[in-house]
Design a protein around this motif. Structure first.
Motif, PDB file in Angstrom:
ATOM      1  N   ILE A  10       0.933  -1.132  -0.122  1.00  0.00           N
ATOM      2  CA  ILE A  10       0.040  -0.061  -0.209  1.00  0.00           C
ATOM      3  C   ILE A  10       0.799   1.147   0.024  1.00  0.00           C
ATOM      4  O   ILE A  10       0.343   2.384  -0.805  1.00  0.00           O
ATOM      5  N   ALA A  11       1.904   1.171   0.676  1.00  0.00           N
ATOM      6  CA  ALA A  11       2.998   2.419   0.579  1.00  0.00           C
ATOM      7  C   ALA A  11       3.512   2.634  -1.034  1.00  0.00           C
ATOM      8  O   ALA A  11       3.738   3.809  -1.383  1.00  0.00           O
ATOM      9  N   ALA A  12       3.853   1.462  -1.376  1.00  0.00           N
ATOM     10  CA  ALA A  12       4.300   1.502  -2.913  1.00  0.00           C
ATOM     11  C   ALA A  12       3.258   2.256  -3.942  1.00  0.00           C
ATOM     12  O   ALA A  12       3.612   3.088  -4.782  1.00  0.00           O
ATOM     13  N   LEU A  13       2.079   1.586  -3.623  1.00  0.00           N
ATOM     14  CA  LEU A  13       0.769   2.213  -4.597  1.00  0.00           C
ATOM     15  C   LEU A  13       0.780   3.762  -4.386  1.00  0.00           C
ATOM     16  O   LEU A  13       0.417   4.439  -5.381  1.00  0.00           O
ATOM     17  N   THR A  14       0.529   3.969  -2.930  1.00  0.00           N
ATOM     18  CA  THR A  14       0.338   5.301  -2.531  1.00  0.00           C
ATOM     19  C   THR A  14       1.477   6.147  -2.961  1.00  0.00           C
ATOM     20  O   THR A  14       1.103   7.414  -3.404  1.00  0.00           O
ATOM     21  N   VAL A  89      -7.713   6.813  -0.463  1.00  0.00           N
ATOM     22  CA  VAL A  89      -7.608   8.093   0.401  1.00  0.00           C
ATOM     23  C   VAL A  89      -6.374   8.575   0.647  1.00  0.00           C
ATOM     24  O   VAL A  89      -6.192   9.583   0.908  1.00  0.00           O
ATOM     25  N   GLN A  90      -5.424   7.629   0.940  1.00  0.00           N
ATOM     26  CA  GLN A  90      -4.019   7.862   1.228  1.00  0.00           C
ATOM     27  C   GLN A  90      -3.472   8.718  -0.040  1.00  0.00           C
ATOM     28  O   GLN A  90      -2.630   9.575   0.330  1.00  0.00           O
ATOM     29  N   THR A  91      -3.634   8.503  -1.072  1.00  0.00           N
ATOM     30  CA  THR A  91      -3.388   9.451  -2.362  1.00  0.00           C
ATOM     31  C   THR A  91      -3.644  10.680  -2.268  1.00  0.00           C
ATOM     32  O   THR A  91      -3.124  11.690  -2.319  1.00  0.00           O
ATOM     33  N   LEU A  92      -5.033  10.798  -1.885  1.00  0.00           N
ATOM     34  CA  LEU A  92      -5.470  12.127  -1.806  1.00  0.00           C
ATOM     35  C   LEU A  92      -5.130  13.072  -0.327  1.00  0.00           C
ATOM     36  O   LEU A  92      -5.209  14.052  -0.716  1.00  0.00           O
ATOM     37  N   ALA A  93      -4.903  12.175   0.395  1.00  0.00           N
ATOM     38  CA  ALA A  93      -4.171  12.820   1.559  1.00  0.00           C
ATOM     39  C   ALA A  93      -2.790  13.181   1.525  1.00  0.00           C
ATOM     40  O   ALA A  93      -2.376  14.219   2.168  1.00  0.00           O
ATOM     41  N   PHE A  94      -2.097  12.539   0.834  1.00  0.00           N
ATOM     42  CA  PHE A  94      -0.614  12.804   0.911  1.00  0.00           C
ATOM     43  C   PHE A  94      -0.004  13.411  -0.453  1.00  0.00           C
ATOM     44  O   PHE A  94       1.125  13.653  -0.444  1.00  0.00           O
ATOM     45  N   TYR A  95      -0.816  13.427  -1.507  1.00  0.00           N
ATOM     46  CA  TYR A  95      -0.161  14.137  -2.543  1.00  0.00           C
ATOM     47  C   TYR A  95       0.123  15.538  -2.650  1.00  0.00           C
ATOM     48  O   TYR A  95       1.113  16.196  -2.918  1.00  0.00           O
ATOM     49  N   PRO A  96      -0.276  16.528  -1.464  1.00  0.00           N
ATOM     50  CA  PRO A  96      -0.111  17.675  -1.247  1.00  0.00           C
ATOM     51  C   PRO A  96       1.562  17.721  -0.630  1.00  0.00           C
ATOM     52  O   PRO A  96       2.307  18.869  -1.076  1.00  0.00           O
ATOM     53  N   LEU A  97       1.855  16.645  -0.010  1.00  0.00           N
ATOM     54  CA  LEU A  97       3.228  16.645   0.344  1.00  0.00           C
ATOM     55  C   LEU A  97       4.132  16.689  -0.906  1.00  0.00           C
ATOM     56  O   LEU A  97       5.446  17.418  -0.826  1.00  0.00           O
ATOM     57  N   ALA A  98       3.965  16.029  -1.951  1.00  0.00           N
ATOM     58  CA  ALA A  98       4.507  15.738  -3.087  1.00  0.00           C
ATOM     59  C   ALA A  98       4.442  17.342  -3.998  1.00  0.00           C
ATOM     60  O   ALA A  98       5.436  17.785  -4.620  1.00  0.00           O
ATOM     61  N   SER A 151       2.635   7.275   4.706  1.00  0.00           N
ATOM     62  CA  SER A 151       1.957   6.112   4.068  1.00  0.00           C
ATOM     63  C   SER A 151       2.090   5.013   5.107  1.00  0.00           C
ATOM     64  O   SER A 151       1.211   4.440   5.949  1.00  0.00           O
ATOM     65  N   LEU A 152       3.266   4.749   5.387  1.00  0.00           N
ATOM     66  CA  LEU A 152       3.840   3.540   6.338  1.00  0.00           C
ATOM     67  C   LEU A 152       3.359   3.876   7.817  1.00  0.00           C
ATOM     68  O   LEU A 152       2.909   3.015   8.443  1.00  0.00           O
ATOM     69  N   ALA A 153       3.469   5.342   8.140  1.00  0.00           N
ATOM     70  CA  ALA A 153       3.051   5.769   9.603  1.00  0.00           C
ATOM     71  C   ALA A 153       1.510   5.979   9.620  1.00  0.00           C
ATOM     72  O   ALA A 153       1.112   6.234  10.869  1.00  0.00           O
ATOM     73  N   ASP A 154       0.617   6.060   8.636  1.00  0.00           N
ATOM     74  CA  ASP A 154      -0.529   6.497   8.516  1.00  0.00           C
ATOM     75  C   ASP A 154      -1.510   5.414   9.596  1.00  0.00           C
ATOM     76  O   ASP A 154      -1.341   4.258   9.559  1.00  0.00           O
ATOM     77  N   PHE A 155      -2.202   6.064  10.512  1.00  0.00           N
ATOM     78  CA  PHE A 155      -3.146   5.260  11.301  1.00  0.00           C
ATOM     79  C   PHE A 155      -4.484   5.656  11.113  1.00  0.00           C
ATOM     80  O   PHE A 155      -5.284   4.647  11.297  1.00  0.00           O
ATOM     81  N   GLY A 156      -4.818   6.698  11.162  1.00  0.00           N
ATOM     82  CA  GLY A 156      -6.526   7.074  10.813  1.00  0.00           C
ATOM     83  C   GLY A 156      -7.047   6.439   9.745  1.00  0.00           C
ATOM     84  O   GLY A 156      -8.162   5.792   9.840  1.00  0.00           O
ATOM     85  N   GLY A 163     -10.588  -1.890   6.551  1.00  0.00           N
ATOM     86  CA  GLY A 163     -11.359  -2.884   6.847  1.00  0.00           C
ATOM     87  C   GLY A 163     -10.548  -4.027   7.449  1.00  0.00           C
ATOM     88  O   GLY A 163     -10.108  -4.283   8.270  1.00  0.00           O
ATOM     89  N   ASN A 164     -10.492  -5.325   6.688  1.00  0.00           N
ATOM     90  CA  ASN A 164      -9.794  -6.498   7.059  1.00  0.00           C
ATOM     91  C   ASN A 164      -8.459  -6.496   6.528  1.00  0.00           C
ATOM     92  O   ASN A 164      -7.569  -7.192   6.663  1.00  0.00           O
ATOM     93  N   PHE A 165      -7.871  -5.312   5.868  1.00  0.00           N
ATOM     94  CA  PHE A 165      -6.605  -4.997   5.209  1.00  0.00           C
ATOM     95  C   PHE A 165      -5.790  -4.458   6.576  1.00  0.00           C
ATOM     96  O   PHE A 165      -6.089  -3.206   6.646  1.00  0.00           O
ATOM     97  N   ARG A 166      -5.060  -5.272   7.111  1.00  0.00           N
ATOM     98  CA  ARG A 166      -4.270  -4.775   8.138  1.00  0.00           C
ATOM     99  C   ARG A 166      -2.810  -4.117   7.754  1.00  0.00           C
ATOM    100  O   ARG A 166      -2.161  -4.763   7.050  1.00  0.00           O
ATOM    101  N   VAL A 167      -2.600  -3.212   8.415  1.00  0.00           N
ATOM    102  CA  VAL A 167      -1.124  -2.726   8.169  1.00  0.00           C
ATOM    103  C   VAL A 167      -0.234  -2.592   9.441  1.00  0.00           C
ATOM    104  O   VAL A 167      -0.936  -2.764  10.672  1.00  0.00           O
ATOM    105  N   LEU A 168       1.095  -2.314   9.516  1.00  0.00           N
ATOM    106  CA  LEU A 168       1.746  -2.305  10.678  1.00  0.00           C
ATOM    107  C   LEU A 168       1.431  -1.321  11.749  1.00  0.00           C
ATOM    108  O   LEU A 168       1.173  -1.562  13.117  1.00  0.00           O
ATOM    109  N   ALA A 169       0.773   0.126  11.448  1.00  0.00           N
ATOM    110  CA  ALA A 169       0.532   0.978  12.105  1.00  0.00           C
ATOM    111  C   ALA A 169      -0.582   0.518  13.068  1.00  0.00           C
ATOM    112  O   ALA A 169      -0.792   0.686  14.278  1.00  0.00           O
ATOM    113  N   THR A 170      -1.700   0.098  12.568  1.00  0.00           N
ATOM    114  CA  THR A 170      -2.857  -0.326  13.254  1.00  0.00           C
ATOM    115  C   THR A 170      -2.714  -1.511  14.048  1.00  0.00           C
ATOM    116  O   THR A 170      -3.358  -1.651  15.094  1.00  0.00           O
TER     117      THR A 170
END
Length: 207
Positions: A10-14, A89-98, A151-156, A163-170
């Motif tokens: 998910i981090a690579a895609l985002t 959602v992460q794409t829309l949330a983090f593209y302003p950083l770019a 993206s890796l650190a995103d929690f919210g 959903g059922n797609f779990r990541v390290l932060a959560t």
């Protein structure tokens, strides 16, 4: 291992999608003849000043099963929960950083270099490929690094959309609050740190 691989995917895609959109925004805003620059600049900054959960909630209200767009306008019954919704959602949330990172680099490029390339016979695409893109590489790499780490650190967003797609932060949070397994939470935290350090070293090497 599965959660780590899901986090990296998910981090690579985002990173790819957010950096691409951010570069397009930054390149358009750096052009002197681009219309409505003030409006698009404000749009590109807005996700950064909103609270972390607002983007995910807005996405659910707009594109969820009873969303304004999906159910109200299009009559669709779709689910935004899972990796695909989290990616959007992460794409829309983090593209302003770019946008912010790449804009500074593009503004620093001397326009006479582009004029010289055009005078020497290069077309618009050739000038972009041989002059603008190589000079913007440090900004693109830095933007990709920032988006990846966010993206890796995103929690919210994973909590709301994943959903059922779990990541390290959560999962780290659940190990502490749900299971009170502090050793496993520490292991997951280290697993979250290692990719960030590796990507940072890769970015430094590339630049």
């Amino acid at each position: 291992v599965r959660i780590l691989s899901q986090s990296l995917v998910i981090a690579a895609l985002t990173t790819c999608s957010a950096t691409f959109i951010g570069f397009c925004f930054a390149y358009a805003l750096s052009r002197p003849d681009f219309p409505f620059k003030g409006f698009f600049r404000a749009v590109s900054i807005l996700p950064l000043v909103s609270p972390p959960f607002v983007g995910g909630l807005a996405f659910i209200l707009l594109f969820g099963r009873n969303g304004v767009v999906t159910r109200g306008l299009l009559g669709l019954d779709v689910s935004v929960y899972g990796w695909h919704g989290l990616w959007m959602v992460q794409t829309l949330a983090f593209y302003p950083l770019a946008v912010l990172t790449i804009s500074g680099v593009l503004r620093g490029i001397n326009p006479t270099l582009e004029y010289a390339a055009r005078d020497l016979g290069q077309g618009y695409w050739g000038t972009f490929r041989t002059v603008v893109l190589p000079l913007a590489t440090p900004g693109i790499a830095s933007a990709g690094l920032l988006v990846t780490m966010y993206s890796l650190a995103d929690f919210g967003n994973p909590m709301l959309i994943g959903g059922n797609f779990r990541v390290l932060a959560t999962e780290t949070y659940m190990q502490v609050t749900g299971l009170y397994n502090l050793p496993m939470a520490a292991v997951l935290s280290v697993a979250l740190l290692v990719p960030s350090v590796g990507i940072f070293l890769l970015q430094r090497y590339w630049v």
